[in-house]
Scaffold this active site. Structure first.
Site, PDB file in Angstrom:
ATOM      1  CB  ALA A 119      -0.913  -0.007   1.216  1.00 54.73           C
ATOM      2  CB  SER A 120       4.031   2.199   1.531  1.00 54.84           C
ATOM      3  OG  SER A 120       4.813   1.075   1.129  1.00 54.84           O
ATOM      4  N   GLY A 121       3.297   1.859  -1.824  1.00 51.64           N
ATOM      5  CA  GLY A 121       4.008   1.994  -3.102  1.00 51.64           C
ATOM      6  C   GLY A 121       3.355   2.918  -4.116  1.00 51.64           C
ATOM      7  CG  ASP A 122       4.590   4.781  -8.518  1.00 50.23           C
ATOM      8  OD1 ASP A 122       4.446   5.991  -8.324  1.00 50.23           O
ATOM      9  OD2 ASP A 122       4.521   4.246  -9.645  1.00 50.23           O
ATOM     10  CG  LEU A 287      -6.436  -7.270 -21.467  1.00 53.88           C
ATOM     11  CD1 LEU A 287      -6.540  -8.689 -20.946  1.00 53.88           C
ATOM     12  CD2 LEU A 287      -6.772  -7.245 -22.960  1.00 53.88           C
ATOM     13  CG  ASP A 342       7.455  -2.085 -19.051  1.00 55.49           C
ATOM     14  OD1 ASP A 342       6.996  -2.564 -18.003  1.00 55.49           O
ATOM     15  OD2 ASP A 342       7.391  -0.872 -19.330  1.00 55.49           O
ATOM     16  CG  HIS A 347       0.528  -3.373 -21.635  1.00 56.38           C
ATOM     17  ND1 HIS A 347      -0.103  -4.030 -20.621  1.00 56.38           N
ATOM     18  CD2 HIS A 347       1.389  -2.507 -21.037  1.00 56.38           C
ATOM     19  CE1 HIS A 347       0.351  -3.586 -19.451  1.00 56.38           C
ATOM     20  NE2 HIS A 347       1.266  -2.663 -19.683  1.00 56.38           N
ATOM     21  CD  GLN A 484      -2.920   5.376 -22.871  1.00 55.82           C
ATOM     22  OE1 GLN A 484      -3.727   4.957 -22.070  1.00 55.82           O
ATOM     23  NE2 GLN A 484      -1.626   5.321 -22.649  1.00 55.82           N
TER      24      GLN A 484
END
Ligand code: NDP
Ligand SMILES: O=C1O[C@H](COP(=O)(O)O)[C@@H](O)[C@H](O)[C@H]1O
Length: 598
Positions: A119-122, A287, A342, A347, A484
């Protein structure tokens, strides 16, 4: 009316699973979500009915509040359809009143606990908490839910709430009660600090979850927003010490799912020691993007497209991803993966599979994923000669110096990791034989965008060839799906320029979402989180899909790495290496995003 309502799918939280009014499972385009149960209407124990309705020609939301049906529609949209929708809702409700009544009892007895691990992450800050808030804001979370943040950092509940509040935003199109809703949402967020490999700490979490669940049937969702090397530890502890004993337990796993076929298979094996396949939700957030989801709608619900969707009419297809920033802060992660792992292997390949698959038997998750696996398995091994790799170098423009990839402190000096790649792929099946599927992905390029470009064949014996200019390739039709930014679908056609002469130009039949739809487009993470809560697996990656994707890319990646292939260096902010153009030309293709009139 009966015909209309037969296409409606409802999702209910009462029993903790989707309840379908329809044989068309997973039909998102007319979906009803039953939320809380308290005030009766017409014998139904329903307080708040949220209808997410997206269809042509109208688009509206219909809510049932305190016994009345209210609409939330765009004033420019077709009112009669909205009225029709209200009738449809009533019809569905009356047909299914018994079922809904029964489910509402279940709703009161069940709860969903969402634990964001890391939860503390980016990612948690940037995407997961804001998406959960957006779902709450839209009324799409069940009545009883609790959110827990879990990570090693020491934080109180108040500190977590403070951290989370900094990244929450409200819908631009619906700002009403935003502050109030945020307060309410934050009150449902809690924090537990613990190690990812500590059974003891997960047992403590379990105790806290139980307190919040207050004896209701507990459904638990764990979102693993942590680095991959600790996935298995966290899954082991969550499943053995904090899974639900009365309801479902599901785990969302973030990419990367391994680095190659072997490591991915090992990860799957390890996860399956603790979880069943249907508990694992492997996320590929592309997705969940609106236009990626729309791809199937475009293909399968418009007569004009599907007949053209083959080698007979399509000359090539392009999947293009670009970002106008570098690895900034994520160099440590990125250097171990590179752009092919990546972006391309997941994707872009996922979009390709949706684009090229055969018509699934139904919209059921397994039917769709079966077709995706088939098309992935029909792909020809990628030849290294059909791949170009690049890496960005420093560039100074307008007095500003942009860093090279290797200037990133977390990147080893002399790293050969590609930040750009272009590749030509082929599907050896009857539909796509010989059609180049080109992919291009890069960081630190001149723009940020993601799009699919479909270039059609030349018109045979075109009477107007003489009027279209010298580049006949440029005069073919092109369908562009802009994922996008500025979501759009447009079809490039040849058109007569008005006037007494006969001059043709290329013009766009343009569906720009911001013009057509007034609602803000949900973030991909919202859709995916909602699906995971509802047990809808259509947009998550099944293990055999993942295996097929890695089988395609692993030999290529090994060859690039073993041969220590040197990337072509391109300036930060440029259009990438020129090699990408030679690659396209070799396959008689021109990239659609490089012409002046794109
Ligand atoms: N950030 C993004 O945009 C995207 C991220 N992802 C994936 O999502 C996951 C989370 O990403 P992100 O939030 O960026 O990751 P972070 O690096 O920010 O890590 C998340 C949290 O995990 C803990 N952590 C970090 N490193 C370690 C370590 N070596 N050992 C134990 N705990 C550690 C930290 O929490 P604490 O110290 O408090 O325990 C940290 O806050 C990753 O798998 C990533 O690949 C996928 C797509 C995009
Ligand atoms: O998965 C990833 O995606 C992001 C791009 O996502 P987007 O939704 O902002 O387009 C990319 O920056 C990152 O490197 C990658 O890991």
């Amino acid at each position: 009316m009966a015909a209309l309502s037969s296409s409606v799918t409802s999702r209910s939280y009462r029993s903790g699973k989707s309840a379908s009014f329809s044989p068309v499972k997973g039909n998102r385009h007319r979906s009803l979500s039953f939320l809380s149960a308290s005030s009766p209407r017409g014998g139904l124990n329903i307080h708040d009915l949220c209808v997410r309705f997206q269809s042509k020609p109208a688009r509206a939301s219909v809510f049932m509040q305190d016994g009345a049906i209210v609409t939330d529609s765009n004033p420019t949209e077709n009112k009669s359809s909205v009225k029709g929708l209200k009738e449809e809702v009533l019809s569905v409700l009356s047909q299914d009143s018994a079922k809904v009544g029964a489910e509402s009892d279940g709703q009161n007895k069940s709860t969903v606990s969402i634990t964001v691990v890391g939860a503390s992450g980016d990612l948690a800050k940037k995407k997961i908490f804001p998406a959960l808030f957006a779902l709450y804001y839209e009324g799409c979370l069940p009545e009883h839910f609790t959110i827990f943040g879990y990570s090693r950092s020491k934080m109180t509940d108040a500190e977590l709430r403070n951290m989370v509040s900094k990244t929450l935003t409200c819908r631009i199109d619906k700002r009403a009660n935003c502050g109030e809703k945020m307060e309410e949402f934050l009150k449902r967020c809690f924090y537990h600090s613990g190690q990812y490999d500590s059974q003891e700490h997960f047992t403590e979490l379990d105790k806290k979850l139980k307190q919040h669940e207050a004896g209701r049937i507990s459904n638990r969702l764990f979102y693993l927003s942590i680095p991959p090397n600790i996935f298995v530890d966290a899954v082991k502890c969550a499943s053995t010490s904090a899974s639900s004993v009365s309801g479902w337990t599901r785990v969302i796993v973030e990419k990367p799912f391994g680095r190659d076929s072997e490591t991915s298979a090992a990860l799957t094996r390890s996860l399956k020691q603790y979880l069943e396949e249907d508990q694992i939700f492997r996320i590929d957030h592309y997705l969940g993007k609106e236009l990626v989801e729309n791809l199937s709608v475009l293909r399968f619900s418009n007569l004009i497209f599907e007949p053209l969707w083959s080698r007979q009419y399509i000359r090539n297809v392009q999947f293009i991803f670009s970002e106008d920033f570098g690895t900034e802060g994520r160099g440590g992660y990125f250097d171990n993966y590179g752009i092919i792992r990546d972006i391309m292997q997941n994707h872009l390949l996922q979009i390709l599979a949706l684009f090229a698959m055969e018509t699934p038997v139904s919209l059921d998750a397994e039917d769709i994923r079966n077709e995706k696996v088939k098309v992935l398995r029909s792909m020809r091994p990628i030849r290294i000669e059909d791949v170009v790799i690049g890496q960005y170098k420093s560039h100074t423009k307008g007095g500003v110096t942009y860093p090279a990839y290797t200037d990133d402190k977390t990147v080893p000096k002399g790293s050969l990791t590609p930040t750009f790649a272009a590749a030509a792929l082929f599907i050896d099946n009857a539909r796509w034989d010989g059609v180049p599927f080109l992919m291009k992905a890069g960081k630190a390029l001149h723009t940020r965008s993601a799009e699919i470009r479909v270039q059609f064949r030349h018109v045979p014996g075109n009477l107007y060839n003489r009027n279209t200019g010298s580049n006949l390739d440029r005069a073919t039709n092109e369908l562009v799906i802009r994922v996008q930014p500025d979501e759009a679908i447009y079809l490039r056609i040849n058109n007569k320029v008005p006037g007494l002469g006969m001059r043709l130009d290329r013009s766009n039949l343009n569906l720009l979402y911001s013009d057509r739809y007034s609602k803000e487009i949900p973030d991909a993470y919202e859709r995916l989180l909602l699906d995971a809560i509802e047990g809808e697996r259509r947009l998550f990656i099944r293990s055999d899909e993942l295996d097929a994707a890695w089988s395609l890319f692993t030999p290529l990646l090994k060859e690039i790495e073993e041969k220590k292939r040197i990337p072509e260096y391109y300036p930060y902010g440029s259009r990438g290496p020129v090699g990408a153009h030679y690659l396209a030309a070799k396959h008689k293709v021109q990239w659609g995003d490089v012409s002046l009139d794109q």
